[in-house]
Design an enzyme around this catalytic site. Structure first.
Site, PDB file in Angstrom:
ATOM      1  N   LYS A  22      -0.221  25.779  67.358  1.00 40.46           N
ATOM      2  CA  LYS A  22       1.184  26.132  67.377  1.00 40.46           C
ATOM      3  C   LYS A  22       1.714  27.763  68.039  1.00 40.46           C
ATOM      4  CE  LYS A  22       2.085  23.956  62.232  1.00 40.46           C
ATOM      5  NZ  LYS A  22       3.347  23.016  62.689  1.00 40.46           N
TER       6      LYS A  22
ATOM      7  N   ARG B 227      -2.067  15.056  57.154  1.00 42.63           N
ATOM      8  CA  ARG B 227      -2.559  13.496  56.855  1.00 42.63           C
ATOM      9  C   ARG B 227      -4.028  12.888  56.501  1.00 42.63           C
ATOM     10  NH1 ARG B 227       0.010  11.443  61.853  1.00 42.63           N
ATOM     11  NH2 ARG B 227       1.219  13.373  61.575  1.00 42.63           N
TER      12      ARG B 227
HETATM   13  N1  BES Z   1       2.783  21.063  58.823  1.00 45.93           N
HETATM   14  C1  BES Z   1       3.196  20.475  59.723  1.00 45.93           C
HETATM   15  C2  BES Z   1       4.678  20.032  59.758  1.00 45.93           C
HETATM   16  C3  BES Z   1       5.894  20.681  59.689  1.00 45.93           C
HETATM   17  C4  BES Z   1       6.664  21.756  60.571  1.00 45.93           C
HETATM   18  C5  BES Z   1       6.835  20.378  58.710  1.00 45.93           C
HETATM   19  C6  BES Z   1       7.811  22.273  60.255  1.00 45.93           C
HETATM   20  C7  BES Z   1       7.772  21.051  58.323  1.00 45.93           C
HETATM   21  C8  BES Z   1       8.159  22.521  59.634  1.00 45.93           C
HETATM   22  C9  BES Z   1       2.520  19.813  60.106  1.00 45.93           C
HETATM   23  O1  BES Z   1       1.444  20.290  59.864  1.00 45.93           O
HETATM   24  C10 BES Z   1       2.228  19.490  61.613  1.00 45.93           C
HETATM   25  O2  BES Z   1       2.201  20.357  62.480  1.00 45.93           O
HETATM   26  N2  BES Z   1       2.482  18.131  61.936  1.00 45.93           N
HETATM   27  C11 BES Z   1       2.637  17.842  63.124  1.00 45.93           C
HETATM   28  C12 BES Z   1       1.913  16.207  63.803  1.00 45.93           C
HETATM   29  C13 BES Z   1       1.683  15.904  65.424  1.00 45.93           C
HETATM   30  C14 BES Z   1       0.765  16.742  65.296  1.00 45.93           C
HETATM   31  C15 BES Z   1       1.750  14.639  65.104  1.00 45.93           C
HETATM   32  C16 BES Z   1       4.335  17.742  63.490  1.00 45.93           C
HETATM   33  O3  BES Z   1       5.193  17.186  62.888  1.00 45.93           O
HETATM   34  O4  BES Z   1       4.611  18.253  65.210  1.00 45.93           O
HETATM   35 ZN    ZN Z   2       0.150  20.639  60.859  1.00 43.01          ZN
END
Ligand code: BES
Ligand code: ZN
Ligand code: ZN
Length: 469
Positions: A235, A309
């Site tokens: 990230k 997930r």
């Molecule tokens: N933990 C994050 C989602 C998240 C980000 C929740 C910010 C609350 C605030 C999750 O693991 C993630 O990174 N999801 C990605 C999925 C994508 C890579 C398909 C997302 O939501 O961008």
């Molecule tokens: Zn993530």
């Protein structure tokens, strides 16, 4: 009792708070003597919600407090007062609504692990309210959830989260097993293992059981990603900054479990927390890897940042094996859910209309808003993989919360299931909801479970085969 609620015996020396509805303020003011009117106007009090003002007694000293509200009982009714009134003991005049009292306890929260707060909250006499136990237990459960979320990853890694869960289990005489590290490969939880194996703090599956086996089975699951760096699909700094809260689903699930056990709700409860750190090292799982999940479905890793997930799918498949009456999961799963419903509403996906309706109305009743989103089968094609049964994330960025929920749905099949994609964090201060970690959809689900399975809802015989209400 606690540092925000006190016993009835002490009511005599408490300062009284009278609630005045903003609409009735002018009429109330007219009936007051001149001195009171002068005090009220000097304090510029107009009974708007969240505000209060001192009123003098016959000796001219400040004697009691009047507080404004909007006539609708909510967490905001007196939720601002514990931190805006001077420290001391107070009572609330008249009949008090459970939500208002809850708001007091929730508004009194402080996170003091690393720095003491410069004041104590004001204390409220809970008196003989018929639901005072439930109020105190709900506040305690919410405070636990908030503490766990607010604690940074350095002090809340998978082993710490497991310790916290075991402590809750011990308090309520629940059975707790934790499967750690490579043992997850022996039990078939290849996805939890893959996501968590790069961390020095080994991945684990926490599994707690409580209650009478004759009661209906309910499984509660929480995403316990103690820190989400994104993995090799790292990230950016701005996205990583808040990721200590990525175990917010686990914290909410543990808070809900604590509340169920403290209230002795007649269900057979199972709590599962897959606890991992999505870290980066030489052993990290990679984009393109194919994982063996507990259900036997092969999953191609399209993106290592879609890790929530993956850890959930192994827990969901294990939960579904028992064919429980209901599976609930909580997860800070997608940024997309936040785009859809913002930070203050829990997005709910549910494969059972009656359950969805029940939880939605319980949420409205509890001032704990949830909004149902569609498990739109027409988007399932986005999860296709060229080499495995499914991919963990969609190539298209559209409908990200929906495709995440569709991914999970493959692992529960037909078991009644509600999935909450939550923020787990208040991004602003509101009365009863201080900025920081938050239990979202906890009270909505507890209230639903109590209505459906609680004492007086249905008799034991019916309960054993309970259908959604
Ligand atoms: N933990 C994050 C989602 C998240 C980000 C929740 C910010 C609350 C605030 C999750 O693991 C993630 O990174 N999801 C990605 C999925 C994508 C890579 C398909 C997302 O939501 O961008
Ligand atoms: Zn993530
Ligand atoms: Zn995550």
């Amino acid at each position: 009792m606690s540092d925000y609620f006190d016993y009835e015996e002490n009511a005599e020396r408490a300062i009284s708070i009278t609630l005045i509805e903003s609409g009735a303020f002018d009429g109330w003011l007219e009936k007051q003597n001149q001195t009171v009117q002068a005090w009220v106007s000097r304090q510029k009090f107009t009974a708007s919600i969240g505000t209060h003002c001192w009123v003098p007694g016959d000796n001219g000293e400040p004697e009691r407090v009047v507080a404004g509200w909007n006539g609708e009982a909510s967490l905001a009714t007196i939720g601002a007062l514990p931190m805006s009134l001077p420290e001391g003991l107070y009572t609330l005049e008249g009949e008090s609504h459970e939500l208002a009292l809850l708001g007091w306890g929730l508004g009194a929260y402080r996170f003091e692990r690393y720095r003491e707060s410069d004041r104590e909250p004001a204390r409220l006499v809970l008196g003989s309210h018929p639901h005072r136990e439930r109020i105190a237990n709900t506040v305690a459960a919410t405070h636990l959830t908030r503490d766990l979320i607010n604690t940074p990853a350095g002090d809340m890694l998978p082993s710490n989260l497991a310790d916290e869960a075991m402590q809750v289990a011990n308090t309520h005489d629940a059975d707790c097993t934790v499967t750690v590290g490579d043992d997850l490969l022996d039990t078939g939880h290849g996805a939890i293992h893959a996501v968590g194996r790069a961390s020095a703090n080994a991945p684990r599956l926490i599994d707690i059981r409580w209650g009478n086996p004759k009661h209906p089975r309910v499984v509660v699951i929480g995403k316990g990603v103690c820190f989400d760096s994104g993995g090799l699909d790292i990230k950016p700094a701005s996205g990583m900054r808040t990721m200590k809260k990525d175990m917010g689903g686990a914290a909410t699930a543990l808070g809900l479990a604590q509340l169920i056990m403290a209230q002795q709700l007649p269900i057979n409860l199972r709590l599962m927390i897959p606890a991992v750190e999505n870290a980066i090292s030489g052993t990290a799982y990679r984009p393109g890897d194919v994982l063996n999940t507990y259900k036997g479905i092969s999953v191609e890793v399209d993106n290592t940042d879609a890790e929530g997930r993956l850890v959930l799918c192994d827990a969901l498949a294990l939960a579904a094996e028992d064919e429980p009456a209901l599976i609930i999961d909580y997860a800070t799963l997608t940024g997309s859910a936040r785009s859809a419903v913002g930070a203050e509403i829990a997005a709910m996906f549910c494969n059972d209309d009656e359950v969805a309706q029940g939880i939605h109305s319980a949420g409205a009743e509890q001032d704990d808003p949830v909004w149902r989103m569609p498990l739109h089968a027409g988007y399932a094609h986005m999860l296709k993989s060229k080499v495995a049964d499914t991919a963990n994330s969609a190539a298209s960025p559209y409908g990200g919360a929906i495709t995440a929920a569709l991914f999970l749905e493959q692992f529960v099949e037909d078991v009644p299931w509600a999935h909450f994609d939550i923020m787990a964090f208040n991004v602003r201060n509101r009365p009863g909801r201080p900025e920081g970690g938050e239990a979202m959809a906890l009270r909505a689900v507890y209230c639903y479970l109590e209505k459906r399975f609680g004492p007086g809802a249905v008799d034991d015989e019916v309960r054993a085969h309970a259908q959604p209400v």
